[in-house]
Write a protein that holds these residues in place. Structure first.
Motif, mmCIF file in Angstrom:
data_model
loop_
_atom_site.group_PDB
_atom_site.id
_atom_site.type_symbol
_atom_site.label_atom_id
_atom_site.label_comp_id
_atom_site.label_asym_id
_atom_site.label_seq_id
_atom_site.Cartn_x
_atom_site.Cartn_y
_atom_site.Cartn_z
ATOM 1 N N TYR A 1 0.861 -1.182 -0.253
ATOM 2 C CA TYR A 1 -0.096 -0.001 -0.044
ATOM 3 C C TYR A 1 0.845 1.391 0.028
ATOM 4 N N ASN B 1 2.197 2.020 -3.418
ATOM 5 C CA ASN B 1 1.160 2.534 -4.261
ATOM 6 C C ASN B 1 0.894 1.409 -5.157
ATOM 7 N N VAL B 2 0.945 0.384 -4.780
ATOM 8 C CA VAL B 2 0.452 -0.820 -5.225
ATOM 9 C C VAL B 2 -1.456 -1.051 -5.313
ATOM 10 N N ASP B 3 -1.939 -1.097 -6.279
ATOM 11 C CA ASP B 3 -3.304 -1.145 -6.196
ATOM 12 C C ASP B 3 -3.915 -2.493 -5.846
ATOM 13 N N ARG B 4 -3.474 -3.551 -6.712
ATOM 14 C CA ARG B 4 -3.895 -4.802 -6.234
ATOM 15 C C ARG B 4 -2.910 -5.716 -6.262
ATOM 16 N N ASN C 1 -7.570 -6.582 -3.728
ATOM 17 C CA ASN C 1 -7.454 -5.182 -3.650
ATOM 18 C C ASN C 1 -6.609 -4.944 -2.550
ATOM 19 N N ALA D 1 -5.856 -2.075 -0.820
ATOM 20 C CA ALA D 1 -6.338 -1.100 0.269
ATOM 21 C C ALA D 1 -7.440 -1.858 1.086
#
Length: 210
Positions: free
Chosen positions: A27, A30-33, A68, A70
């Motif tokens: 996170y 900045n990794v989204d998935r 995901n 987040a």
């Protein structure tokens, strides 16, 4: 599905903090998935184990999409109560105890050693960082006032069981035991044993055989 509806294996529960720390790193990068394969490679845990662990908590991801980041972070933060600070006390401020107080769980800002106790008059009253070493005779009074939830034992083995008895009578439900003694505690109290000798022997075995 909740933890109350199904018994979560102890091995799974012990892996949850590993998942949390790894997902937190993703996170912050900045990794989204992330896929179970990527989790497997990053954590060195096989993907089938990860999927099985996650399945105890319902649908955390989608087939073909992965997870995901987040959402996972928020889930683990809530599950591990990482949004709350867990207050810890340490009993026994020798070399190991002093090192732990100085370290003070910097791996997580959600756990903090708030109090330290000893029976040695030469140690009582000394400061380790911001923490003053207290007389063990004040144990019950201080942990109640500071809402301590976990106790770390770094005392001689001969004193471990009597102190464990005292700790559990005070209402503490979690003990991290650095002594070589195997403690007997009431049901509902959780003890994790950290035997450095056994850990070193295991390390030497794997070094020689792998």
């Amino acid at each position: 599905m909740s933890k109350e509806e199904i018994k979560i294996p102890k091995a799974t529960l012990k892996r949850l903090p590993l998942y949390y720390r790894f997902v937190d790193t993703l996170y912050n990068s900045n990794v989204d998935r992330v896929s179970s394969k990527e989790l497997s490679e990053g954590l060195q845990i096989d993907s089938a184990t990860i999927r099985r662990d996650f399945s105890y908590f319902g649908e955390l991801g989608k087939k073909g999409y992965g997870y995901n980041v987040a959402y996972l972070l928020n889930f683990f933060k809530t599950t591990l109560q990482q949004d709350m600070i867990t207050k810890v006390a340490i009993i026994g401020v020798g070399n190991l105890g002093t090192a732990l107080v100085n370290y003070n769980f910097t791996v997580s800002d959600r756990m903090k050693i708030e109090a330290a106790f000893d029976a040695d008059p030469a140690v009582i009253g000394k400061h380790i960082g911001k923490i003053e070493v207290q007389d063990i005779e004040r144990f019950e009074q201080i942990i109640e006032a500071q809402d301590i939830q976990i106790v770390i034992l770094t005392v001689p083995g001969t004193a471990a069981q009597s102190l464990a008895n005292r700790v559990t009578k005070s209402g503490i439900k979690g003990i991290l035991n650095f002594t070589p003694e195997r403690l007997t505690v009431p049901s509902g109290v959780h003890v994790h044993h950290i035997d450095l000798g056994i850990e070193l022997q295991s390390l030497i075995f794997f070094m020689k055989n792998h």
